[in-house]
Scaffold this motif. Structure first.
Motif, PDB file in Angstrom:
ATOM      1  N   GLN A  83      66.106  63.647  69.128  1.00  0.00           N
ATOM      2  CA  GLN A  83      65.637  64.904  69.877  1.00  0.00           C
ATOM      3  C   GLN A  83      64.231  64.949  69.534  1.00  0.00           C
ATOM      4  O   GLN A  83      63.532  64.971  68.540  1.00  0.00           O
ATOM      5  CB  GLN A  83      66.164  66.048  69.575  1.00  0.00           C
ATOM      6  N   ASP A  84      63.438  65.193  70.697  1.00  0.00           N
ATOM      7  CA  ASP A  84      61.947  65.603  70.602  1.00  0.00           C
ATOM      8  C   ASP A  84      61.675  66.878  69.977  1.00  0.00           C
ATOM      9  O   ASP A  84      62.325  67.789  70.503  1.00  0.00           O
ATOM     10  CB  ASP A  84      61.199  65.348  72.047  1.00  0.00           C
TER      11      ASP A  84
ATOM     12  N   GLN B 259      61.304  69.659  72.283  1.00  0.00           N
ATOM     13  CA  GLN B 259      62.522  69.385  73.293  1.00  0.00           C
ATOM     14  C   GLN B 259      63.269  70.998  72.844  1.00  0.00           C
ATOM     15  O   GLN B 259      64.077  70.909  71.592  1.00  0.00           O
ATOM     16  CB  GLN B 259      63.153  68.454  73.341  1.00  0.00           C
TER      17      GLN B 259
ATOM     18  N   LYS C 267      67.048  62.812  76.113  1.00  0.00           N
ATOM     19  CA  LYS C 267      65.678  62.781  77.028  1.00  0.00           C
ATOM     20  C   LYS C 267      65.621  61.476  77.708  1.00  0.00           C
ATOM     21  O   LYS C 267      65.579  60.540  76.907  1.00  0.00           O
ATOM     22  CB  LYS C 267      64.586  63.311  75.683  1.00  0.00           C
TER      23      LYS C 267
ATOM     24  N   VAL D   3      66.515  66.108  80.477  1.00  0.00           N
ATOM     25  CA  VAL D   3      67.224  66.109  79.184  1.00  0.00           C
ATOM     26  C   VAL D   3      68.903  65.954  79.873  1.00  0.00           C
ATOM     27  O   VAL D   3      69.187  66.916  80.452  1.00  0.00           O
ATOM     28  CB  VAL D   3      67.067  67.202  78.258  1.00  0.00           C
TER      29      VAL D   3
ATOM     30  N   TYR E 139      71.902  67.563  83.912  1.00  0.00           N
ATOM     31  CA  TYR E 139      70.755  67.630  83.222  1.00  0.00           C
ATOM     32  C   TYR E 139      69.775  68.613  83.524  1.00  0.00           C
ATOM     33  O   TYR E 139      69.961  69.522  84.329  1.00  0.00           O
ATOM     34  CB  TYR E 139      69.957  66.229  83.564  1.00  0.00           C
TER      35      TYR E 139
ATOM     36  N   GLU F 236      63.084  70.224  79.819  1.00  0.00           N
ATOM     37  CA  GLU F 236      63.094  70.106  78.372  1.00  0.00           C
ATOM     38  C   GLU F 236      63.384  71.625  77.808  1.00  0.00           C
ATOM     39  O   GLU F 236      63.557  71.815  76.745  1.00  0.00           O
ATOM     40  CB  GLU F 236      61.592  69.688  77.723  1.00  0.00           C
TER      41      GLU F 236
END
Length: 473
Positions: free
Chosen positions: A387-388, A391, A397, A417, A449, A452
């Motif tokens: 995971q960023d 985020q 993502k 995401v 989805y 972010e």
């Protein structure tokens, strides 16, 4: 997600590149035994690799903790006798007793050194006493009658073992650079056998395979087809007929807590039976492909059944069956607590084993036995493995979308995401890969989805496409 370079989690990112020393998952093996045999390294949580055991035994050991030696006590684990002079003890003089009692003590001492006199005196002191209860001795009891030792209660582990053992084999693989052992299940009476790709390819090119059956007989085997993406392979034992194919069940209706039985050849011990339960479902397990001929471009991600049935090196390719003896999974990987390059190279079961669901294994095995190659579903996106940090929404993502691919045609844009496939939550890139690969090409799935920040949630229907597995044969 495509299974070419765009369908894999981003190389070099996430747990796989960090090589964390704990929380490892290892293929429960083909067992390379030569010094030059491929060995897995450490990796992060949720990852796995192929490994086995070496020529001097398993690269796996259990620390032993013998009782500390006590020079004053020749029997470790027992207390030293009272009055041991080395301990500074004192032997107390026996108390003064009446003369008649003293004669009894003297008679016992004589019995220890003189059989004749001791026998006579012993008879005197053990004269029957009506006030004492009668003596019973287990050694004098008759042996129980056994009408049929091979009959086991229906639904018992014994009954499952009796049914399944004839359908599970040991597979030995050897080449000039490596050798190892694994397990397999019989698919057809004329010798088709399903196993793991890392078992069949563990010896490298031109390796020789031998199958050891439950009755101890052996036969050479050849590779029919292998799929590094699913880590499955089909081989064929030569010159055999009348074999007992395993009965295939289904993994679609498995329940957490359900009883299961694992059968295989851990550490070369053929026909080993262990029991446990289904600990979890839909576990995304990543194997590195090390120790096999898998293409470096392929990331084997298993949508695994987790079990606490003991699985160890050599169990790979063996059977995970339900209470009726029906195949529900192919045992493939185990988790360990430390790096694989310590304590002889590997560790054993800690109650975290993983199996490929039989519904996926059935489809892949059918394709491999007919064409030598297998296909897998893809959605046409590239996702991040971890995971960023920026985020906020938990999920996978989307980094890139393949032009005119399934996701692009459904309107899924880059940067969003993915949080759900059908009713299944998605919390990572690996979870998305595993969820997609658990389907067949042509299946329709609902993809949810968000952005972010977790807002603007949308759900679209995606028709998955198919592609042949890279490195398959």
């Amino acid at each position: 997600m495509t299974e070419d370079s765009k369908d894999r989690p981003e190389p070099g990112s996430g747990a796989g590149s960090d090589r964390q020393p704990t929380g490892q998952i290892h293929d429960a093996p083909s067992d390379p035994r030569s010094a030059g045999a491929p060995r897995g390294g450490s990796f992060g949580p949720g990852e796995a690799h192929t490994y086995g055991y070496g020529p001097q035994g398993p690269r796996h050991s259990t620390a032993q903790y013998p009782p500390q030696h006590n020079p004053t006590n020749p029997f470790p684990g027992y207390a030293a006798p009272y009055g041991n002079p080395h301990d500074g003890g004192h032997v107390a003089a026996p108390p003064r007793r009446p003369v008649r009692t003293g004669l009894v003590v003297g008679a016992v001492a004589l019995a220890l050194v003189s059989g004749g006199v001791g026998g006579a005196v012993g008879a005197l002191v053990t004269r029957p006493d009506s006030s004492r209860p009668p003596v019973t001795n287990a050694l004098e009891a008759p042996k129980p009658n056994i009408s049929n030792a091979s009959t086991a209660p229906a639904g018992s582990t014994q009954a499952v073992a009796q049914k399944v053992l004839p359908s599970v084999v040991m597979i030995k693989v050897a080449s000039s650079r490596a050798e190892g052992e694994g397990s397999g299940v019989i698919l057809s009476s004329d010798g088709l056998i399903l196993t793991n790709n890392h078992v069949a390819s563990g010896g490298g090119q031109n390796a020789k395979m031998e199958v050891v059956f439950a009755d101890g007989s052996t036969a050479p085997a050849t590779l029919v087809g292998a799929d590094p993406v699913s880590d499955l392979a089909v081989i064929k034992a030569s010159g055999r007929s009348g074999l007992a194919p395993i009965e295939l069940g289904t993994s679609a209706d498995l329940q957490v807590g359900q009883s299961v039985v694992a059968i295989g050849s851990p550490l070369g011990l053929a026909g080993t039976v262990t029991t446990g339960i289904v600990s979890a479902l839909n576990r995304p397990v990543v194997t590195s492909g090390e120790g096999s001929d898998a293409s470096p471009a392929v990331s084997p991600v298993i949508d695994a059944i987790q079990t606490d049935a003991a699985i160890n090196p050599g169990n790979s390719g063996g059977a995970l069956v339900d209470g009726n003896g029906k195949l529900i999974g192919i045992n493939t990987a185990i988790a360990t607590l430390g790096p694989a390059d310590v304590v002889g190279g590997q560790t054993g079961s800690i109650g975290l084993g993983f199996a490929i669901p039989v519904d996926q294994a059935r489809r892949v095995a059918d394709e491999l036995s007919k064409t030598g190659r297998a296909t897998y579903a893809q959605i046409g996106i590239t996702v991040s493995r971890q995971q960023d940090p920026a985020q906020q929404a938990s999920g996978a993502k989307v980094r890139d979308v393949t032009p005119d691919g399934p996701a692009a045609r459904a309107g899924i844009p880059p940067g969003v995401v993915v949080t759900r496939i059908d009713d299944r939550p998605i919390d990572s890139g690996n979870a998305l890969v595993a969820a997609v690969r658990s389907h067949q090409p042509g299946d329709k799935v609902k993809v949810t989805y968000t952005d972010e920040r977790g807002g603007n949630s949308r759900t679209v229907e995606v028709t998955l496409s198919g592609a042949p597995a890279e490195g398959g044969r």
